[in-house]
Scaffold this active site. Structure first.
Site, PDB file in Angstrom:
ATOM      1  N   HIS A  72       1.022  -0.939  -0.022  1.00  0.00           N
ATOM      2  CA  HIS A  72      -0.103   0.042  -0.113  1.00  0.00           C
ATOM      3  C   HIS A  72       0.813   1.283   0.052  1.00  0.00           C
ATOM      4  O   HIS A  72       1.780   1.426   0.920  1.00  0.00           O
ATOM      5  CB  HIS A  72      -1.054  -0.112   1.290  1.00  0.00           C
ATOM      6  CG  HIS A  72      -2.051  -1.013   1.165  1.00  0.00           C
ATOM      7  ND1 HIS A  72      -3.012  -0.977   2.164  1.00  0.00           N
ATOM      8  CD2 HIS A  72      -2.336  -1.780  -0.028  1.00  0.00           C
ATOM      9  CE1 HIS A  72      -3.651  -1.968   1.836  1.00  0.00           C
ATOM     10  NE2 HIS A  72      -3.430  -2.453   0.450  1.00  0.00           N
ATOM     11  N   TYR A 202     -10.150   4.433   6.295  1.00  0.00           N
ATOM     12  CA  TYR A 202     -10.498   4.758   7.841  1.00  0.00           C
ATOM     13  C   TYR A 202     -11.746   5.634   7.522  1.00  0.00           C
ATOM     14  O   TYR A 202     -11.283   6.856   7.130  1.00  0.00           O
ATOM     15  CB  TYR A 202      -9.351   5.453   8.568  1.00  0.00           C
ATOM     16  CG  TYR A 202      -7.884   4.401   8.669  1.00  0.00           C
ATOM     17  CD1 TYR A 202      -7.175   4.280   7.820  1.00  0.00           C
ATOM     18  CD2 TYR A 202      -8.097   3.601   9.858  1.00  0.00           C
ATOM     19  CE1 TYR A 202      -5.986   3.480   7.918  1.00  0.00           C
ATOM     20  CE2 TYR A 202      -6.959   2.795  10.071  1.00  0.00           C
ATOM     21  CZ  TYR A 202      -6.057   2.719   9.106  1.00  0.00           C
ATOM     22  OH  TYR A 202      -4.919   1.895   9.342  1.00  0.00           O
ATOM     23  N   PRO A 294      -6.068  -0.889  17.662  1.00  0.00           N
ATOM     24  CA  PRO A 294      -5.810  -1.319  16.603  1.00  0.00           C
ATOM     25  C   PRO A 294      -5.929  -0.110  15.658  1.00  0.00           C
ATOM     26  O   PRO A 294      -5.386  -0.352  14.360  1.00  0.00           O
ATOM     27  CB  PRO A 294      -7.102  -2.549  16.047  1.00  0.00           C
ATOM     28  CG  PRO A 294      -7.974  -2.178  17.279  1.00  0.00           C
ATOM     29  CD  PRO A 294      -7.620  -1.540  18.169  1.00  0.00           C
ATOM     30  N   LYS A 298      -0.500  -0.986  14.922  1.00  0.00           N
ATOM     31  CA  LYS A 298       0.856  -0.837  15.434  1.00  0.00           C
ATOM     32  C   LYS A 298       0.968  -2.174  16.333  1.00  0.00           C
ATOM     33  O   LYS A 298       2.163  -2.460  16.517  1.00  0.00           O
ATOM     34  CB  LYS A 298       0.999   0.511  16.245  1.00  0.00           C
ATOM     35  CG  LYS A 298       1.201   1.546  15.462  1.00  0.00           C
ATOM     36  CD  LYS A 298       2.340   1.728  14.536  1.00  0.00           C
ATOM     37  CE  LYS A 298       2.367   2.784  13.573  1.00  0.00           C
ATOM     38  NZ  LYS A 298       2.649   2.035  12.323  1.00  0.00           N
ATOM     39  N   TYR A 386       2.547   6.089  10.302  1.00  0.00           N
ATOM     40  CA  TYR A 386       1.804   4.934   9.819  1.00  0.00           C
ATOM     41  C   TYR A 386       2.774   3.808   9.265  1.00  0.00           C
ATOM     42  O   TYR A 386       2.583   2.831   9.517  1.00  0.00           O
ATOM     43  CB  TYR A 386       0.897   5.248   8.663  1.00  0.00           C
ATOM     44  CG  TYR A 386      -0.134   4.570   8.389  1.00  0.00           C
ATOM     45  CD1 TYR A 386      -1.129   3.783   9.026  1.00  0.00           C
ATOM     46  CD2 TYR A 386      -0.183   3.989   6.791  1.00  0.00           C
ATOM     47  CE1 TYR A 386      -1.639   2.831   8.508  1.00  0.00           C
ATOM     48  CE2 TYR A 386      -0.841   3.022   6.252  1.00  0.00           C
ATOM     49  CZ  TYR A 386      -1.675   2.321   7.307  1.00  0.00           C
ATOM     50  OH  TYR A 386      -2.859   1.431   6.485  1.00  0.00           O
TER      51      TYR A 386
HETATM   52  P1  RFL Z   1      -0.324 -12.724  21.081  1.00  0.00           P
HETATM   53  O1  RFL Z   1      -0.699 -12.765  19.528  1.00  0.00           O
HETATM   54  O2  RFL Z   1      -1.452 -12.366  21.873  1.00  0.00           O
HETATM   55  O3  RFL Z   1       0.274 -14.240  21.445  1.00  0.00           O
HETATM   56  C1  RFL Z   1       0.485 -14.600  22.960  1.00  0.00           C
HETATM   57  C2  RFL Z   1       0.532 -16.228  23.013  1.00  0.00           C
HETATM   58  O4  RFL Z   1       0.838 -16.545  24.215  1.00  0.00           O
HETATM   59  C3  RFL Z   1      -0.125 -17.515  24.446  1.00  0.00           C
HETATM   60  N1  RFL Z   1      -0.246 -17.609  26.145  1.00  0.00           N
HETATM   61  C4  RFL Z   1       0.416 -18.416  26.893  1.00  0.00           C
HETATM   62  N2  RFL Z   1       1.381 -19.546  26.656  1.00  0.00           N
HETATM   63  C5  RFL Z   1       1.446 -20.109  27.874  1.00  0.00           C
HETATM   64  N3  RFL Z   1       1.257 -19.896  28.887  1.00  0.00           N
HETATM   65  C6  RFL Z   1       0.446 -19.006  29.146  1.00  0.00           C
HETATM   66  N4  RFL Z   1       0.072 -18.616  30.413  1.00  0.00           N
HETATM   67  C7  RFL Z   1      -0.022 -18.254  28.239  1.00  0.00           C
HETATM   68  N5  RFL Z   1      -0.899 -17.045  28.046  1.00  0.00           N
HETATM   69  C8  RFL Z   1      -1.097 -16.564  26.895  1.00  0.00           C
HETATM   70  C9  RFL Z   1      -1.256 -17.323  23.940  1.00  0.00           C
HETATM   71  O5  RFL Z   1      -2.263 -18.308  23.680  1.00  0.00           O
HETATM   72  C10 RFL Z   1      -0.849 -16.764  22.512  1.00  0.00           C
HETATM   73  O6  RFL Z   1      -0.574 -17.650  21.472  1.00  0.00           O
HETATM   74  O7  RFL Z   1       0.532 -11.637  21.683  1.00  0.00           O
HETATM   75  P2  RFL Z   1       2.214 -11.282  20.542  1.00  0.00           P
HETATM   76  O8  RFL Z   1       2.769 -12.460  20.211  1.00  0.00           O
HETATM   77  O9  RFL Z   1       2.932 -10.434  21.523  1.00  0.00           O
HETATM   78  O10 RFL Z   1       1.372 -10.585  19.367  1.00  0.00           O
HETATM   79  C11 RFL Z   1       0.686  -9.214  19.305  1.00  0.00           C
HETATM   80  C12 RFL Z   1      -0.236  -9.182  18.328  1.00  0.00           C
HETATM   81  O11 RFL Z   1      -1.018 -10.496  18.319  1.00  0.00           O
HETATM   82  C13 RFL Z   1      -1.207  -8.082  18.484  1.00  0.00           C
HETATM   83  O12 RFL Z   1      -0.440  -7.002  18.727  1.00  0.00           O
HETATM   84  C14 RFL Z   1      -1.988  -7.709  16.952  1.00  0.00           C
HETATM   85  O13 RFL Z   1      -2.633  -8.568  16.624  1.00  0.00           O
HETATM   86  C15 RFL Z   1      -2.793  -6.226  17.194  1.00  0.00           C
HETATM   87  N6  RFL Z   1      -3.636  -6.006  15.988  1.00  0.00           N
HETATM   88  C16 RFL Z   1      -3.020  -5.149  15.153  1.00  0.00           C
HETATM   89  N7  RFL Z   1      -1.568  -5.088  15.063  1.00  0.00           N
HETATM   90  C17 RFL Z   1      -0.908  -4.492  14.078  1.00  0.00           C
HETATM   91  O14 RFL Z   1       0.465  -4.478  14.002  1.00  0.00           O
HETATM   92  N8  RFL Z   1      -1.639  -4.240  12.492  1.00  0.00           N
HETATM   93  C18 RFL Z   1      -2.980  -4.322  12.677  1.00  0.00           C
HETATM   94  O15 RFL Z   1      -3.373  -4.142  11.725  1.00  0.00           O
HETATM   95  C19 RFL Z   1      -3.514  -4.808  13.860  1.00  0.00           C
HETATM   96  N9  RFL Z   1      -4.966  -5.170  13.701  1.00  0.00           N
HETATM   97  C20 RFL Z   1      -4.732  -6.115  16.134  1.00  0.00           C
HETATM   98  C21 RFL Z   1      -5.547  -5.853  14.902  1.00  0.00           C
HETATM   99  C22 RFL Z   1      -5.418  -6.760  17.251  1.00  0.00           C
HETATM  100  C23 RFL Z   1      -6.874  -6.896  17.061  1.00  0.00           C
HETATM  101  N10 RFL Z   1      -7.505  -7.498  18.243  1.00  0.00           N
HETATM  102  C24 RFL Z   1      -8.285  -8.718  17.965  1.00  0.00           C
HETATM  103  C25 RFL Z   1      -7.107  -7.110  19.349  1.00  0.00           C
HETATM  104  C26 RFL Z   1      -6.888  -5.794  14.723  1.00  0.00           C
HETATM  105  C27 RFL Z   1      -7.636  -6.448  16.013  1.00  0.00           C
HETATM  106  C28 RFL Z   1      -9.074  -6.484  15.705  1.00  0.00           C
HETATM  107  C1  PHB Z   2      -6.752  -5.321   9.719  1.00  0.00           C
HETATM  108  O1  PHB Z   2      -6.409  -5.446   8.511  1.00  0.00           O
HETATM  109  O2  PHB Z   2      -7.323  -6.142  10.394  1.00  0.00           O
HETATM  110  C2  PHB Z   2      -6.676  -3.866  10.164  1.00  0.00           C
HETATM  111  C3  PHB Z   2      -6.036  -2.776   9.414  1.00  0.00           C
HETATM  112  C4  PHB Z   2      -5.717  -1.496   9.786  1.00  0.00           C
HETATM  113  C5  PHB Z   2      -5.771  -1.399  11.200  1.00  0.00           C
HETATM  114  C6  PHB Z   2      -6.550  -2.306  12.101  1.00  0.00           C
HETATM  115  C7  PHB Z   2      -6.772  -3.503  11.502  1.00  0.00           C
HETATM  116  O3  PHB Z   2      -5.814   0.067  11.332  1.00  0.00           O
END
Ligand code: RFL
Ligand code: PHB
Length: 404
Positions: A72, A202, A294, A298, A386
């Site tokens: 993008h 957005y 989100p 980031k 961004y």
């Molecule tokens: P995770 O992915 O939560 O993984 C942690 C792992 O630890 C396990 N765990 C345990 N294991 C052993 N013993 C325990 N007691 C444990 N407790 C937990 C869990 O089962 C899991 O497998 O953390 P990690 O690796 O630090 O990764 C972080 C990312 O997952 C998170 O920051 C992103 O998904 C946030 N996020 C976004 N980030 C971006 O950079 N770009 C995006 O576009 C973006 N969109 C989003 C998002 C998060 C969202 N949600 C659902 C909050 C969109 C959404 C909707």
């Molecule tokens: C996504 O693709 O899930 C997504 C993209 C941009 C955002 C948050 C989530 O700011």
């Protein structure tokens, strides 16, 4: 069992750290509470900064993101019923982001880990982290009715917001900063062509925020702001599509292709930072240490930059025999974390309906958005945040910064 680094959690932080350490010849084991299928079933992030894409390449999994990811060059902002493009590429001297799902990042890292024959324990129950204030930390877990023990040099807490690592730190040793937002995001995944393939959209509207993203040229990821206590069951597919359309500009609303959802969930929005990120021989990385709403995309990218700092610190320790990286880890990671926290909070505040937004607040949001899309300075500020701030701020800023 004995290893050098015991990693708790097989999300993107833990898997990426494991791969980078392995490439440097450092032994590690990953201990994960859930099954591998469960981890892959979570639908989360979609936008990768270039720093994250480069790190995946460094970890040996850079191929699929290059072929299957969509680059993008811009982002689009909708407000007052009109759409405006911000030329992120032009404003940052050629930087871009890549649309590539977290599920795919996780799959690539899992495949590489199993191809390299590295140890990962899935479905580990009652994980505990112990003695990290001594030179001999120990991790214990239960599996198949037996208790197992891993002795190690360091523990990496990559276990997300609800993990055991941060919770195991004595209360007096940690400071937590938190802001909980009074709404959630309802997300839908659907096998329909994305309404926009060249930019994330957005949308600010009087009805609340809306976002159009993608996973591939045939799979879309869309979100609408919703009340925090709403239940997914209250949102039929038709209600979701109707609501999203009403938050977009007329052209996009008309062009959007709808279809049955294949996933639908509500996520709360939170800003959170725990300081410091190191406690003796326990290090926190990713969501275990901090959460961003989100809106700025980031979370996953911050997890990746933490892991870059942490893997370099362990490499300094084992290969260079220096403790500088380990000693600086928390301060270095937190500097970047707080910048991303600020950006994510700002964009969230600008784009969403809060309880007091209606009327004056809505007008001020629209005025700021109007200023933003017409001011090169503000557009550049949005663009450079961004695409992701540099890993080293001192290197990223011109030497005469502030004096011109
Ligand atoms: P995770 O992915 O939560 O993984 C942690 C792992 O630890 C396990 N765990 C345990 N294991 C052993 N013993 C325990 N007691 C444990 N407790 C937990 C869990 O089962 C899991 O497998 O953390 P990690 O690796 O630090 O990764 C972080 C990312 O997952 C998170 O920051 C992103 O998904 C946030 N996020 C976004 N980030 C971006 O950079 N770009 C995006 O576009 C973006 N969109 C989003 C998002 C998060 C969202 N949600 C659902 C909050 C969109 C959404 C909707
Ligand atoms: C996504 O693709 O899930 C997504 C993209 C941009 C955002 C948050 C989530 O700011």
């Amino acid at each position: 069992m004995r290893t050098q680094v015991a990693i708790i959690g097989a999300g993107p932080s833990g898997l990426l750290l494991g791969q980078l350490l392995h490439k440097a010849g450092i032994d590690n084991i990953i201990i994960e509470r859930q099954s591998g299928d469960y981890v892959l079933g979570r639908i989360r992030a979609g936008i990768l900064e270039q720093i994250t894409v480069d790190l995946l390449a460094e970890a040996g999994v850079g191929e699929r993101v290059k072929t299957d990811g969509t680059v993008h060059h811009s982002i689009e902002l909708v407000f007052s019923g009109k759409r405006h493009a911000i030329d992120v590429h032009g404003l940052t001297g050629g930087k871009v982001v890549t649309a590539y799902g977290q599920t795919e990042v996780t799959r690539d890292l899992m495949d590489a880990r199993s191809a390299a024959g590295l140890p990962t324990v899935y479905s580990a129950a009652n994980v505990t982290v112990n003695d990290f204030d001594t030179d001999h930390p120990v991790v214990r877990y239960e599996k198949d009715g037996q208790t197992h023990e891993v002795t190690c040099d360091f523990i990496a807490g990559c276990d997300g917001f609800h993990g055991v690592c941060r919770a195991s730190v004595p209360e007096g040793a940690i400071t937590e900063y938190e802001k909980v937002y009074p709404f959630g995001w309802l997300g839908v995944l659907a096998d329909v062509p994305p309404v926009s393939t060249h930019a994330i959209v957005y949308a600010n509207s009087e009805r609340g925020f809306g976002l159009c993203s993608m996973r591939s040229l045939t799979r879309s990821r869309y979100y609408v702001q919703c009340p925090i206590d709403d239940k997914v069951e209250a949102w039929s597919d038709d209600r979701f599509w109707d609501e999203l359309r009403r938050r977009l500009d007329p052209d996009m609303a008309e062009r959007m292709v709808t279809g049955p959802s294949i996933e639908k969930s509500i996520a709360p929005l939170r800003s959170f930072v725990a300081e410091p990120m190191r406690f003796g021989r326990l290090f926190l990385a990713g969501d275990a240490a901090h959460i961003v709403p989100p809106t700025g995309a980031k979370g996953l990218n911050l997890a990746a930059s933490d892991v870059k700092y942490l893997s370099s610190a362990f490499i300094d320790h084992y290969i260079e025999k220096s403790s500088a990286g380990i000693d600086n880890y928390s301060q270095q990671a937190l500097a970047r974390v707080w910048r991303a926290e600020r950006f994510s909070w700002w964009l969230t505040s600008l784009m969403h309906q809060f309880p007091d937004t209606a009327g004056f607040g809505q007008k001020v949001q629209e005025a700021e958005l109007d200023y933003l899309v017409n001011s090169e300075a503000l557009s550049r500020s949005l663009a450079e945040n961004y695409v992701g701030l540099p890993l080293d701020f001192d290197v990223g800023l011109p030497l005469d910064f502030g004096r011109r």
